[in-house]
Design a protein around this motif. Structure first.
Motif, mmCIF file in Angstrom:
data_model
loop_
_atom_site.group_PDB
_atom_site.id
_atom_site.type_symbol
_atom_site.label_atom_id
_atom_site.label_comp_id
_atom_site.label_asym_id
_atom_site.label_seq_id
_atom_site.Cartn_x
_atom_site.Cartn_y
_atom_site.Cartn_z
ATOM 1 N N ALA A 178 0.852 -1.196 0.000
ATOM 2 C CA ALA A 178 0.000 0.000 0.000
ATOM 3 C C ALA A 178 0.880 1.235 0.000
ATOM 4 O O ALA A 178 1.895 1.281 0.696
ATOM 5 N N THR A 204 -2.377 -1.144 -3.252
ATOM 6 C CA THR A 204 -3.494 -0.329 -2.783
ATOM 7 C C THR A 204 -2.996 1.100 -2.610
ATOM 8 O O THR A 204 -1.926 1.321 -2.029
ATOM 9 N N ARG A 229 -6.304 -1.284 -5.952
ATOM 10 C CA ARG A 229 -7.438 -0.831 -5.173
ATOM 11 C C ARG A 229 -7.128 0.587 -4.711
ATOM 12 O O ARG A 229 -5.971 0.921 -4.472
#
Ligand code: NCD
Length: 327
Positions: A178, A204, A229
């Motif tokens: 992320a 992400t 995402r």
């Protein structure tokens, strides 16, 4: 325009070693890298780490000169390049503050580059304009290394980031990474996201609406077939992450300071958040941090940002050796 050798290699000296694929090359964007030349560079960085730990320095680049030309502030990038060249036995022309150079007299970037390349074998450049390193590279006969071109890229940071992931977790494929914070203006994120496209990772992107990843970078990540995402809230993904790459909100890039204030402290990585994460994950940050990582987690084994910063030395030693034909 630079007169290059027939193979696109710039003139940097005799007895080259081509193994890395970086000999005589400008380093402008992470798009230039392949998994193979990264693996080679990371092996050389491991060797550089061993050299520094055992004996401190070597004379691999003895007689070579590096020019470090920074039009924007820097602590780690400039000093690690200077330390890297020094530990390899070479010398440095440090222009860390262009206001004391002829830039203040109105000298153009091409002329400044022409000047420095007549004294140095390789030039590291940081500049506020996207594409400045590419422009410099078109004029220069010697290799240009991009140390940040505005909100564009910061390829050597991405190299040390990826090297840190590999060193900390022993692999890159299969990870969930992320990136959180200022994904719009954070050039380190733009480079790292592109670099990770070469690996089988899921990504992400965590940010407020106004700091979302630029569309062109997002499209590249999607085109590479990566699972992507986006979320506003890091809590959505924290339990599943292998890497949490945190960035500061880039105050200097905002035209509107009120807009900066509205997002400046929108999240903090603290003990509570880390408490929800896997035991074997890493928190990274290119640094400098402002308020986005609590000092309370600095001693947690998952806090990798100071090791990451140290890795910058070994990666930049490896890169300088490779560009100058010694690795
Ligand atoms: C980064 C940069 O300059 O883009 N710093 C660095 O080189 N480690 C990140 C930042 O300034 O936030």
């Amino acid at each position: 325009m630079a007169t290059k050798l027939g193979n696109g290699i710039k003139t940097v000296g005799l007895a080259p070693n081509f193994q890395s694929g970086f000999y005589g090359q400008d380093i402008i964007s992470v798009r230039q890298f392949t998994r193979e030349n990264l693996a080679h560079l990371f092996r050389v960085a491991d060797e550089m780490r061993a050299v520094v730990k055992r004996v401190g320095s070597t004379d691999l680049l003895k007689g070579h000169v590096l020019a470090v030309l920074f039009y924007e502030p820097s602590t780690r990038t400039s000093s690690s390049f200077i330390a890297a060249m020094t530990r390899l036995g070479g010398s440095v022309i440090p222009i860390n503050e262009v206001k004391f150079s002829s830039v203040t007299k109105g000298e153009s970037l091409p002329d400044t580059i022409r000047t420095l390349e007549s004294y140095a074998d390789v030039i590291v450049l940081r500049h506020p304009d996207v594409g400045a390193s590419q422009v410099a590279a078109e004029y220069a006969h010697k290799p240009i290394i991009n140390a940040g071109d505005g909100v564009g890229e910061h390829p050597t940071q991405a190299l040390l980031d990826l090297y840190t992931i590999q060193s900390e977790l022993g692999k890159i494929d299969g990870l969930h990474v992320a990136m959180a914070g200022d994904l719009r203006y954070g050039r380190t994120v733009h480079s790292l996201a592109r670099l990770l496209c070469m690996y089988d990772v899921s990504m992400t992107f965590v940010s407020p609406e106004i700091l979302r990843l630029p569309l062109d970078v997002m499209n590249e990540v999607k085109a590479a077939g990566r699972t992507v995402r986006e979320t506003y809230d890091v809590h959505d993904v924290i339990a599943d992450l292998d890497v949490l790459y945190v960035t500061r909100v880039q105050r200097e890039r905002f035209a509107d300071q009120a807009q900066y204030e509205s997002v400046a402290d929108y999240y903090v990585v603290d003990l509570e958040l880390i408490g929800m994460a896997k035991e074997k994950m890493v928190v990274m940050h290119p640094l400098p941090r402002v308020n986005e990582i609590s000092y309370a987690i600095d001693n947690d084994p998952r806090a990798a940002y100071f090791r990451q910063m140290e890795n910058g030395l070994y990666i930049r030693m490896a890169l300088l050796a490779a560009v100058l034909g010694k690795a």
